[in-house]
Design an enzyme around this catalytic site. Structure first.
Site, PDB file in Angstrom:
ATOM      1  N   HIS A 228     -92.388  26.981 -14.941  1.00 27.78           N
ATOM      2  CA  HIS A 228     -93.077  25.880 -15.807  1.00 27.78           C
ATOM      3  C   HIS A 228     -94.413  25.535 -14.969  1.00 27.78           C
ATOM      4  O   HIS A 228     -94.725  25.708 -13.820  1.00 27.78           O
ATOM      5  CB  HIS A 228     -92.115  24.751 -15.649  1.00 27.78           C
ATOM      6  CG  HIS A 228     -91.797  24.029 -14.394  1.00 27.78           C
ATOM      7  ND1 HIS A 228     -92.546  22.993 -13.690  1.00 27.78           N
ATOM      8  CD2 HIS A 228     -90.799  24.282 -13.696  1.00 27.78           C
ATOM      9  CE1 HIS A 228     -92.147  22.539 -12.659  1.00 27.78           C
ATOM     10  NE2 HIS A 228     -90.958  23.231 -12.296  1.00 27.78           N
ATOM     11  N   ASP A 240     -93.351  24.268  -6.416  1.00 28.26           N
ATOM     12  CA  ASP A 240     -92.809  23.967  -7.821  1.00 28.26           C
ATOM     13  C   ASP A 240     -93.743  23.508  -8.753  1.00 28.26           C
ATOM     14  O   ASP A 240     -94.112  22.212  -8.860  1.00 28.26           O
ATOM     15  CB  ASP A 240     -91.818  22.621  -7.316  1.00 28.26           C
ATOM     16  CG  ASP A 240     -90.792  21.913  -8.390  1.00 28.26           C
ATOM     17  OD1 ASP A 240     -90.719  22.802  -9.571  1.00 28.26           O
ATOM     18  OD2 ASP A 240     -90.745  21.010  -8.292  1.00 28.26           O
ATOM     19  N   GLU A 274     -91.236  20.380 -17.905  1.00 30.67           N
ATOM     20  CA  GLU A 274     -89.991  20.766 -17.187  1.00 30.67           C
ATOM     21  C   GLU A 274     -89.690  19.371 -16.257  1.00 30.67           C
ATOM     22  O   GLU A 274     -88.468  19.228 -16.377  1.00 30.67           O
ATOM     23  CB  GLU A 274     -89.919  21.929 -16.482  1.00 30.67           C
ATOM     24  CG  GLU A 274     -88.691  22.150 -15.801  1.00 30.67           C
ATOM     25  CD  GLU A 274     -88.389  21.664 -14.348  1.00 30.67           C
ATOM     26  OE1 GLU A 274     -87.374  21.794 -14.017  1.00 30.67           O
ATOM     27  OE2 GLU A 274     -89.301  20.938 -13.865  1.00 30.67           O
ATOM     28  N   GLU A 275     -90.518  18.697 -15.454  1.00 27.33           N
ATOM     29  CA  GLU A 275     -90.095  17.750 -14.895  1.00 27.33           C
ATOM     30  C   GLU A 275     -89.846  16.631 -15.337  1.00 27.33           C
ATOM     31  O   GLU A 275     -89.213  15.681 -15.063  1.00 27.33           O
ATOM     32  CB  GLU A 275     -91.453  17.387 -14.021  1.00 27.33           C
ATOM     33  CG  GLU A 275     -91.987  18.459 -13.061  1.00 27.33           C
ATOM     34  CD  GLU A 275     -90.895  19.015 -11.829  1.00 27.33           C
ATOM     35  OE1 GLU A 275     -89.834  18.317 -11.778  1.00 27.33           O
ATOM     36  OE2 GLU A 275     -91.421  19.891 -11.073  1.00 27.33           O
ATOM     37  N   ASP A 302     -88.028  29.305 -10.272  1.00 28.88           N
ATOM     38  CA  ASP A 302     -88.454  27.641  -9.961  1.00 28.88           C
ATOM     39  C   ASP A 302     -87.580  27.200  -8.828  1.00 28.88           C
ATOM     40  O   ASP A 302     -87.356  26.156  -8.904  1.00 28.88           O
ATOM     41  CB  ASP A 302     -87.896  26.698 -11.465  1.00 28.88           C
ATOM     42  CG  ASP A 302     -88.365  25.713 -11.003  1.00 28.88           C
ATOM     43  OD1 ASP A 302     -89.377  25.154 -10.506  1.00 28.88           O
ATOM     44  OD2 ASP A 302     -87.760  24.575 -11.903  1.00 28.88           O
ATOM     45  N   HIS A 371     -91.195  17.737  -4.575  1.00 25.98           N
ATOM     46  CA  HIS A 371     -91.632  16.760  -5.172  1.00 25.98           C
ATOM     47  C   HIS A 371     -92.250  15.566  -4.483  1.00 25.98           C
ATOM     48  O   HIS A 371     -92.108  14.225  -4.582  1.00 25.98           O
ATOM     49  CB  HIS A 371     -90.440  15.933  -5.965  1.00 25.98           C
ATOM     50  CG  HIS A 371     -90.066  16.470  -7.047  1.00 25.98           C
ATOM     51  ND1 HIS A 371     -88.591  16.049  -7.926  1.00 25.98           N
ATOM     52  CD2 HIS A 371     -90.043  17.974  -7.738  1.00 25.98           C
ATOM     53  CE1 HIS A 371     -88.469  16.890  -8.746  1.00 25.98           C
ATOM     54  NE2 HIS A 371     -89.110  18.021  -8.724  1.00 25.98           N
TER      55      HIS A 371
END
Length: 409
Positions: A228, A240, A274-275, A302, A371
């Site tokens: 992604h 990520d 995606e997130e 991922d 994140h």
């Protein structure tokens, strides 16, 4: 490839869904593909949620005066302009929450102090904590960041509100502050915190990117590789999922440059949204539902482009035997795991019986940076990324050129 990857990450950095920066990054990848002599690249539009973090702060007022680092969780509502000031109650888990008398929760800020076991087992406190606490009368929630390690860094991520439940502000705090509040409560101190959060939520148009290298004998059949392109709004989105996205983009490009045309079409998909909840993958599944029978194998990277170890495979017993034989060509990168539903975006495909796999890497520190502001190029290693790209491309070519299809469940 690695130079292009680093250039992309440094040029665009964080790429939240719905932002102009993400759309510029999408345009960039489309143009980069064409510059590498592969013109079969298209985009497909879809609607994504656009949640924007505007201002956030928190401060402990009792029993000491202290600033608290917070990161709002995706789609969290704002506090009133003056913020929310309330007493804190520290809760270990959902079971303890349910057993706690409601009068002890009403009007308080619930701090979920669930220690990291694994991402799958611990993330529920981020995704469901606000709604569960709201049902008991809490006015806000703070969650211990979903990570086993911290240097005073909070970690964000998606959360969702249940229907017919009052929406309350929710944010992540550091492990250090979660531990502090736990100790203070154990010592029978009254803890009072003020939270101020301001954000906005609307909808925007974004795009998935599809890059095809047409098959030489069965072009209607596809082997899909993916990652992604969107990220959270902190850090650079290097791990990520900038690395996974780039090594997937690299496959049709390098095979085309090397004049390698496997039997089946190799399709690289750079997912958007995606997130926010696999939005791009869900849109692709809906748009291409009549083509699912032609997907021979679907792959996703991922979980960081660290030292490659093998694949997490979802396939029939016969399919797994075939894949293991292919993996044995790549010793020592031949580990085969069986988590049940590998990947994030591709899980909605493998649940339909489509054989698939996600890249397994030596990602022991992945959730240290996940994140958070720590997700930068500094956590990546050039040799590891290049090894991932080489393995990912070679495995894809072999499976796309097999004389037989991967049997389905």
């Amino acid at each position: 490839m690695y130079q292009e990857y680093t250039k992309f990450i440094d040029k665009f950095g964080a790429r939240p869904a719905g932002t102009a920066n993400l759309e510029n990054a999408i345009d960039y990848m489309v143009n980069l593909t064409k510059q590498n002599d592969l013109d079969d690249v298209t985009t497909e539009e879809l609607e994504v949620p656009h949640w924007e973090r505007l201002h956030e702060s928190a401060r402990m007022l009792q029993p000491q005066s202290k600033n608290i680092a917070i990161l709002g969780l995706g789609t969290s509502i704002s506090t009133p302009p003056e913020g929310i000031t309330a007493e804190v109650i520290v809760i270990n888990n959902f079971e303890e929450l349910e057993k706690t008398n409601q009068k002890d929760i009403v009007g308080k800020i619930v701090v979920f102090d669930a220690h990291f076991i694994s991402y799958g087992k611990t993330v529920i406190y981020r995704t469901q904590g606000a709604s569960k606490a709201a049902k008991k009368g809490a006015v806000a929630t703070l969650i211990r960041s979903i990570t086993p390690f911290s240097i005073y860094t909070p970690h964000t991520g998606a959360q969702s509100y249940d229907k017919n439940v009052t929406k309350i502000p929710t944010a992540a705090i550091t492990l250090e502050d979660a531990d502090l509040m736990r100790r203070l409560q154990d010592e029978r101190n009254k803890i009072v915190v003020t939270i101020k959060m301001c954000s906005k939520l609307d909808k925007k148009t974004s795009r998935n990117i599809l890059i095809d290298l047409k098959g030489s004998r069965s072009p209607e059949k596809t082997v899909i590789v993916s990652g992604h392109i969107d990220s959270w709004d902190v850090g650079q989105g290097a791990m990520d999922d900038g690395g996974g996205m780039f090594i997937s983009w690299f496959i049709p490009v390098i095979l085309n440059q090397r004049h390698l045309k496997p039997r089946r079409t190799v399709r690289a998909i750079l997912w958007t949204g995606e997130e926010n909840g696999l939005i791009g993958a869900q849109a692709y599944l809906k748009k291409h539902d009549k083509e699912l029978s032609n997907i021979n194998f679907i792959m996703e990277s991922d979980e960081g482009t660290f030292k490659p170890l093998g694949l997490d495979v979802s396939a029939s017993k016969e399919g797994r035997c075939i894949i293991q034989e292919i993996l044995n060509l790549f010793k020592p990168i031949n580990k085969m795991e069986n988590s049940g539903h590998p990947g994030s975006d591709i899980a909605i495909f493998t649940r339909k019986g489509i054989p698939g796999a996600s890249l397994v890497t030596q990602e022991g520190k992945y959730y240290w940076f996940h994140h958070s502001e720590g997700d930068t190029l500094n956590v990546q290693n050039m040799t590891d990324v290049i090894d991932c790209a080489a393995f990912w491309a070679a495995f894809t070519y072999v499976i796309a050129d097999l004389s037989v299809d991967i049997p389905r469940n």
